[in-house]
Motif scaffolding. Structure first.
Motif, PDB file in Angstrom:
ATOM      1  N   THR A  58       0.834  -1.198   0.000  1.00 28.14           N
ATOM      2  CA  THR A  58       0.000   0.000   0.000  1.00 28.14           C
ATOM      3  C   THR A  58       0.871   1.252   0.000  1.00 28.14           C
ATOM      4  O   THR A  58       0.604   2.215  -0.733  1.00 28.14           O
ATOM      5  CB  THR A  58      -0.932  -0.005   1.220  1.00 28.14           C
ATOM      6  N   ASP A  73      -7.040   4.884   2.541  1.00 28.09           N
ATOM      7  CA  ASP A  73      -8.046   4.510   1.537  1.00 28.09           C
ATOM      8  C   ASP A  73      -8.964   5.687   1.235  1.00 28.09           C
ATOM      9  O   ASP A  73      -9.243   5.997   0.067  1.00 28.09           O
ATOM     10  CB  ASP A  73      -8.856   3.320   2.037  1.00 28.09           C
ATOM     11  N   THR A 101      -8.533   4.710  -6.673  1.00 34.67           N
ATOM     12  CA  THR A 101      -8.743   3.684  -5.660  1.00 34.67           C
ATOM     13  C   THR A 101      -7.479   2.833  -5.582  1.00 34.67           C
ATOM     14  O   THR A 101      -6.700   2.759  -6.547  1.00 34.67           O
ATOM     15  CB  THR A 101      -9.932   2.762  -5.979  1.00 34.67           C
ATOM     16  N   PRO A 116      -6.482  -1.690   3.150  1.00 31.51           N
ATOM     17  CA  PRO A 116      -5.086  -1.406   2.798  1.00 31.51           C
ATOM     18  C   PRO A 116      -4.052  -1.840   3.827  1.00 31.51           C
ATOM     19  O   PRO A 116      -2.908  -2.105   3.480  1.00 31.51           O
ATOM     20  CB  PRO A 116      -5.072   0.117   2.621  1.00 31.51           C
TER      21      PRO A 116
END
Length: 413
Positions: A106, A198, A207, A281
């Motif tokens: 992430t 997020d 996204t 995430p």
């Protein structure tokens, strides 16, 4: 036909039945001769011996390991079964939930989005999510989230059930209304940062699944890596299971404080269809050992793999730059340094073995480790499906990484 995997209830917890012979439970992929990379075969085999010793604890239904040195795969092996009650073996191509190793991937995507100008790491969270400014949190930045200094390490929900943690908007709203900790000291944000990242990424019109496909899965050919698991692929993944004692003070007490939920509930929650359908995430990326190792091989090479650039050199340098000195973390009961997305190694003992000051990566729920060490020209993905707070599990996991760092020497001081 392999013996189906079963679980045995023991007086001191639940363990997997382990047969005397492990070779029928082992799969081996294509591996280069260690001698071709100036490695001792005995040293490399000691790594696998450490993995086998971990499996013999009965705490691991399935384990997969990929180790790359100088770009070549020196270990490509798995042991155990994909699921309880199944005779299907796990392999290095079997997707596994990465748990907190998801944070590192992430973070790579956040850094790439920053490189493109979609955000800046020094943006305040409130500049993207205005409600977050409540109670004096207006100066907290995206960088603070990535370096675990955002002062919101604890979930502001009282004894939440795992399904409540899948209501993303509710959790983001609760974090926005939460009062921050008084001290800005480093304190591991096990799940809180992911929810806010997020929401921030969505505020830019992107996204995380889009970024993953655009910058990692697509360019690097990662067929198994995804946030969650598509419905048509859920029968192919390896599920995780709580093993060993349910309560192991003080470890389970610490984990509950860090996660906000009792640790034995987490595997069941992440195995659920609802979880597999949700973007998480901080803990919800699924990938095979091959795909996870490929991401860390890209990082080992400075953000560029086989001509595919994921991160510019300056972005890569920013991603692995220490955020501060080695300190005792405010949530984890260990001394550790972070960069903006990674747990860092040390010159002495560290998560990645001995003398790994250039290493960086992440730990996933006690016993998954994904890491790179440019000083060794090394990348590793060690994935496990047994989630356990047993001290034996902690020791055996550490032994594997220590064997890796010992087998593959540093090539630069």
């Amino acid at each position: 036909m392999h013996t189906a995997l079963t679980q045995l209830a023991r007086p001191f917890g639940t363990k997997v039945a382990v047969p005397r012979r492990l070779s029928p439970l082992t799969t081996v992929g294509d591996e280069v001769d260690p001698a071709a990379l100036d490695l001792r075969t005995d040293d490399v085999e000691r790594i696998w011996k450490a993995v086998r010793a971990f499996y013999r604890t009965g705490l691991q239904p399935g384990m997969s390991l990929v180790v790359r040195h100088r770009g070549q795969i020196v270990l490509d092996r798995a042991i155990g079964h994909r699921r309880l009650g199944s005779d299907e073996l796990i392999t290095t191509d079997t997707p596994v939930c990465l748990y907190s190793c998801s944070k590192a991937i992430t973070a790579v995507l956040v850094h790439r989005l920053a490189e493109e100008g979609g955000l800046d790491l020094d943006d305040t969270v409130a500049s993207h999510l205005p409600a977050f400014a409540a109670h004096g949190k207006g100066e907290i930045t995206i960088r603070d989230l990535l370096t675990h200094r955002a002062r919101i390490a604890r979930l502001p929900l009282r004894k939440p059930e795992t399904d409540e943690l899948l209501d993303i908007d509710r959790v983001v709203a609760a974090l926005s209304e939460a009062r921050p900790a008084r001290s800005p000291r480093q304190a591991y944000h096990a799940v809180t940062g992911g929810y806010l990242l997020d929401a921030i990424v969505r505020s830019t019109g992107r996204t995380f699944p889009q970024l993953l496909e655009e910058h990692l899965s697509g360019p690097l050919g990662l067929s198994t890596m995804a946030y969650g698991v598509p419905e048509d692929r859920r029968d192919d993944v390896a599920l995780s299971y709580w093993t060993g004692p349910t309560v192991v003070p003080p470890l389970t007490t610490v984990i509950t404080r860090v996660l906000g939920v009792e640790p034995h509930k987490v595997p069941t929650g992440l195995n659920s269809p609802a979880s597999m359908s949700t973007v998480l995430p901080s803990a919800g990326i699924w990938a095979s050992a091959h795909d996870a190792a490929t991401v860390f091989e890209m990082l080992n090479r400075g953000g560029n793999l086989d001509g595919t650039r994921v991160l510019a050199p300056e972005t890569y340098a920013e991603a692995i730059r220490p955020a501060g000195p080695l300190v005792m973390d405010g949530m984890l009961p260990v001394p550790i340094r972070f960069s903006a997305g990674f747990m860092l190694g040390e010159a002495g003992a560290s998560l990645y073995g001995w003398n790994t000051p250039e290493a960086f990566g992440h730990l996933g729920f006690m016993n998954i480790t994904c890491w790179a060490d440019p000083a060794r020209d090394l990348s590793v993905a060690f994935l496990n499906t047994g989630k356990s707070a047993s001290p034996e599990s902690v020791v055996r996991m550490a032994a594997v990484n220590w064997a890796i760092s010992k087998a593959i020497p540093r090539h630069r001081a």
